[in-house]
Design a protein around this motif. Structure first.
Motif, mmCIF file in Angstrom:
data_model
loop_
_atom_site.group_PDB
_atom_site.id
_atom_site.type_symbol
_atom_site.label_atom_id
_atom_site.label_comp_id
_atom_site.label_asym_id
_atom_site.label_seq_id
_atom_site.Cartn_x
_atom_site.Cartn_y
_atom_site.Cartn_z
ATOM 1 N N ASP A 161 0.814 -1.223 0.000
ATOM 2 C CA ASP A 161 0.000 0.000 0.000
ATOM 3 C C ASP A 161 0.842 1.266 0.000
ATOM 4 O OD1 ASP A 161 0.971 0.191 2.602
ATOM 5 O OD2 ASP A 161 -0.973 -0.112 3.569
ATOM 6 N N GLY A 162 2.169 1.118 0.033
ATOM 7 C CA GLY A 162 3.063 2.269 -0.030
ATOM 8 C C GLY A 162 3.177 3.063 1.256
ATOM 9 N N GLN A 163 2.547 2.601 2.346
ATOM 10 C CA GLN A 163 2.530 3.364 3.588
ATOM 11 C C GLN A 163 3.743 3.105 4.470
ATOM 12 O OE1 GLN A 163 0.010 5.742 4.183
ATOM 13 N NE2 GLN A 163 -0.262 5.178 2.023
ATOM 14 N N TYR A 164 4.352 1.927 4.339
ATOM 15 C CA TYR A 164 5.460 1.536 5.208
ATOM 16 C C TYR A 164 6.663 1.107 4.369
ATOM 17 C CZ TYR A 164 1.805 1.139 8.792
ATOM 18 O OH TYR A 164 0.766 1.370 9.652
ATOM 19 N N ALA A 165 7.813 1.063 5.043
ATOM 20 C CA ALA A 165 9.007 0.482 4.430
ATOM 21 C C ALA A 165 9.815 -0.231 5.509
ATOM 22 C CB ALA A 165 9.864 1.543 3.756
ATOM 23 N N SER A 166 10.435 -1.322 5.125
ATOM 24 C CA SER A 166 11.390 -2.016 5.985
ATOM 25 C C SER A 166 12.765 -1.915 5.344
ATOM 26 C CB SER A 166 11.001 -3.484 6.167
ATOM 27 O OG SER A 166 10.960 -4.149 4.914
ATOM 28 N N TYR A 167 13.799 -1.943 6.167
ATOM 29 C CA TYR A 167 15.168 -2.012 5.653
ATOM 30 C C TYR A 167 16.059 -2.612 6.718
ATOM 31 C CZ TYR A 167 16.359 2.328 8.265
ATOM 32 O OH TYR A 167 16.583 3.268 9.234
#
Length: 294
Positions: free
Chosen positions: A221-227
Motif C-alpha cells: 500500500d506504499g505506507q510503510y518500508a522495511s530495511y
C-alpha cells in the motif's frame, strides 16, 4: 557459493508486524534459508537455501522444495511476478531467469554481456526488471543500477552516480526505484537509502544516517518500508553481524516505528517480503550457538 550454517547456528524465519510484534515461524539447524518473498495469496513464503527454491507454509510451518530445471544453483535475489504465478530468479552463473512458481523449467532472461546480474525488482505491470550489474563479474567494481524488459532484450543503465548501489525495487505505483547507494558519501561502504524516478530524474537521499543502511522495501500500500541497518563502517552486506531490521513510515524515514535487533545480515532481508495486506513482513535471523532469540 552456497551458504551453510555454522556449527550450532540456527536459521530462524520470523514474521514482523507493523504493530511491533515479531513471531518465530520456522527454525532449523539443517539448512540456511534466505530472502523470503510473501506469495500473493498470503499463504506461503518463498525462500532460497542450498541453491534451491523452497515454499514455507504460513499456517503449518511445512517447508517443501519447489523443483526447478534448466537453472544453476540460486542465490538470494528472487522476486515474484505480479501475476502471482511465476518468479524471477538470480542464479550463481550471474544470470536472471523466470520460472513457474509451482516448479518447472526456468527460462533465462539476461544476455551474455560480460556482466553479473543480480535481480531485485519487477515493475507493477510485470514488464520490466530492475537489477544490479557487476561488470565482468569483478566484485571490486561498483554495482550499477540497470533495467531490462522482463522477456529479455537490451539492458539500460539508470545513472545514480559512481558509488556502489544495490537493492533497486519499484514503488507500488511504478513511478520510483528505491535502492541503497554509496553515492552520497566518500566513506567506503557507507550505503544510504535513496530513490530515483524510473525515467532517471529526481535522484534523492531518503535518510541521512551514521549507520550503513540497505535494501529498502515498500509495503504494497506504499505506507510503510522495511530495511536492514548494519553497523557504521560495514562494507557490503556481510553475514553474521549484529544488525537491525527497521520499520518506518514512508512519510517519515527518519523516525523508526519499530526496530528488531538480531544476528544476521546477508540473507536477512535481501528482497521484498511484505504480506499482501501490508500488515506483516518476513525476515531471517541466524543466531549462533551461544545466542537464543525468542
Amino acid at each position: 557459493m552456497i551458504r551453510t550454517l555454522q556449527s550450532g547456528q540456527q536459521c530462524q524465519v520470523r514474521i514482523a508486524s507493523v504493530t511491533g510484534e515479531s513471531t518465530l515461524l520456522y527454525s532449523t539447524h539443517r539448512i540456511l534459508l534466505e530472502a523470503p518473498n510473501w506469495t500473493l495469496d498470503g499463504r506461503s513464503l518463498i525462500l532460497n537455501g542450498d541453491g534451491k527454491l523452497w515454499r514455507l507454509d504460513i499456517t503449518s510451518g511445512t517447508l517443501i522444495e519447489i523443483p526447478l530445471g534448466g537453472i544453476p544453483d540460486l542465490n538470494n535475489d528472487h522476486v515474484l511476478a505480479p501475476d502471482g504465478e511465476s518468479i524471477f530468479l538470480s542464479a550463481n552463473d550471474g544470470h536472471i531467469y523466470r520460472a513457474p512458481l509451482t516448479g518447472g523449467h526456468a527460462q533465462r532472461i539476461t544476455p551474455d554481456d560480460g556482466s553479473f546480474h543480480f535481480l531485485h525488482g519487477v515493475s507493477p505491470d510485470g514488464a520490466e526488471l530492475a537489477y544490479v550489474g557487476i561488470g565482468g563479474g569483478d566484485f571490486r567494481q561498483p554495482g550499477r543500477l540497470m533495467t531490462i524488459a522482463s522477456d529479455g532484450g537490451a539492458p539500460a543503465r539508470v545513472n545514480v552516480g559512481e558509488g556502489h548501489c544495490d537493492g533497486p525495487e519499484y514503488s507500488p505505483d511504478g513511478k520510483w526505484l528505491y535502492l541503497n547507494t554509496e553515492s552520497f558519501s566518500t566513506e567506503p561502504g557507507h550505503a544510504q537509502l535513496a530513490r530515483i524516478r524510473v525515467d532517471g530524474t529526481g535522484f534523492e537521499q531518503l535518510l541521512e544516517s551514521k549507520t550503513v543502511d540497505w535494501f529498502p522495501h515498500l509495503s504494497p500500500d506504499g505506507q510503510y518500508a522495511s530495511y536492514i541497518r548494519f553497523p557504521s563502517g560495514t562494507q557490503g552486506h556481510p553475514a553474521d553481524l549484529p544488525v537491525a531490521v527497521v520499520l518506518v513510515s514512508t512519510g517519515d524515514w527518519k523516525t523508526p516505528l519499530h526496530t528488531w535487533p538480531l544476528f544476521g545480515g546477508q540473507g536477512t532481508l535481501n528482497v521484498n517480503s511484505w504480506s499482501p495486506d501490508s500488515e506483516h513482513f518476513a525476515y531471517v535471523a541466524y543466531p549462533p550457538a551461544t545466542q537464543t532469540e525468542d
